[in-house]
Design an enzyme around this catalytic site. Sequence first.
Site, PDB file in Angstrom:
ATOM      1  CE  LYS A  56     -12.174  -0.413   4.317  1.00 46.29           C
ATOM      2  NZ  LYS A  56     -13.104  -0.993   3.328  1.00 46.29           N
TER       3      LYS A  56
HETATM    4  N1  GLU Z   1     -13.443   0.621   0.018  1.00 50.56           N
HETATM    5  C1  GLU Z   1     -14.154  -0.242  -0.885  1.00 50.56           C
HETATM    6  C2  GLU Z   1     -14.690  -1.451  -0.167  1.00 50.56           C
HETATM    7  O1  GLU Z   1     -14.926  -1.420   1.015  1.00 50.56           O
HETATM    8  C3  GLU Z   1     -13.322  -0.577  -2.125  1.00 50.56           C
HETATM    9  C4  GLU Z   1     -12.044  -1.286  -1.879  1.00 50.56           C
HETATM   10  C5  GLU Z   1     -11.153  -1.413  -3.108  1.00 50.56           C
HETATM   11  O2  GLU Z   1     -11.575  -1.026  -4.185  1.00 50.56           O
HETATM   12  O3  GLU Z   1     -10.034  -1.912  -2.939  1.00 50.56           O
HETATM   13  O4  GLU Z   1     -14.973  -2.466  -0.753  1.00 50.56           O
END
Ligand code: GLU
Length: 426
Positions: free
Chosen positions: A116
Amino acid sequence: MTTSPHAAYRPEYFTPIYEMAVAQFEKAAASINLDPNVWQRFVVPKRALMVSVPIRMGDDSIRVFTGYRVHHDNTLGPSKGGIRYHPDVNLGEVCALAMWMTWKCALVGLPFGGAKGGIRCDPRAMSRVELQRLTRRYTAEILPILGPDIDVPAPDMGTNEQTMAWMMDTYSQFKGYAVPGVVTGKPIAIGGSQGRNEATGRGVVYTILEAMKHLGVQPEGKRAAIQGFGNVGSITAKALVEAGCRVIAISDVSGGVVNDRGLDVAGAIEHVARHGSLDGFSGGERLSNAELLEVACDILVPAALSGQITKANAERVRCRILAEGANGPTLLEADPILQGRGIFVIPDILANAGGVTVSYFEWVQGLQHLFWKEREVYERLREIMTTAFAQVLATAQEKKVDMRMAALMIGIQKIAAAKLARGIFP
Ligand code: GLU
């Protein structure tokens, strides 16, 4: 309360949200008798980078923002996870969200670890030019730990496909050639996937429909309340209406609206596209974000911030199914209260896994230079979501645990097996 061998040592990223992610992990780890050596390795993120992001603002002044990118795990492949732009972003939050990505990807069987990133900023108060500079400089700063085989960002709260396009372009400028596989959730014009934009919300609804089947409930006319009307909340609302449900309450940063006879979801989506928020959207009575969580309904979808359902309001949540569109919307101490009240919780790492699943499809399509039709994307997404739902439900029933524990147990077990097989270096 934690029992890990690592418990005595708590670095600065052990903020309340990271403590919560660790506590969830440790509860699940204890139930599967996780090897203590592997256990410790999951408590500390693999790597974290904090960067200074100086940019020239519209008034010509220089402002320095703080950015982060955390790779929690990369046992099975590149790490994967969104980039968040929000005033509250901090290292502890990014670490927690990265850990949840690890379990989420493992649960739905994607060959990714968890990551993240984020920048502490208020994107709503910034111009397009400022956001572009912020995104490009941030990308340049985290370049050493980015790449299609290393770490692949995607949108999250406060970012979108335009953000991904700027990231892809910046990365590609450094390489000297186009590298679409460095991000997912990018525009279709530069290699994005059909259906990625709607994937998280649709996935949420696939799991809600499975939960209804399990509970013997028909979707027709069921009342839904949705907190958050960004990409996840708005598409969830739209897909629920398509499934025959009645969306009675929605909200965003500006507050919300409630109307037991149902709201015009398509109209609300149009209103937000035109005015930037739900402010001024009519069709019901105004209510606050906190009030929305206590509206009497069949389906409640928190699709905004974390930490929304607490020990204090869990007693007042009045729904049959609670589907977590957001990451971490329910505090650990609220879980037993919800369970005790017979509320069927579809945990975040299951409910919102549709986004990263189609991100995986996008990444695969990019690697193969071969693109799928929208129908194919949704069919494959539905298959993955319903299979994961069935596995989590079966584990919950067999081990007599709630859906969150079951989902965590499955995800952790898979990565733990991979870690044990690889062993430790050197
Ligand atoms: N931000 C989204 C999540 O929390 C998608 C992450 C992604 O597609 O890599 O799952």
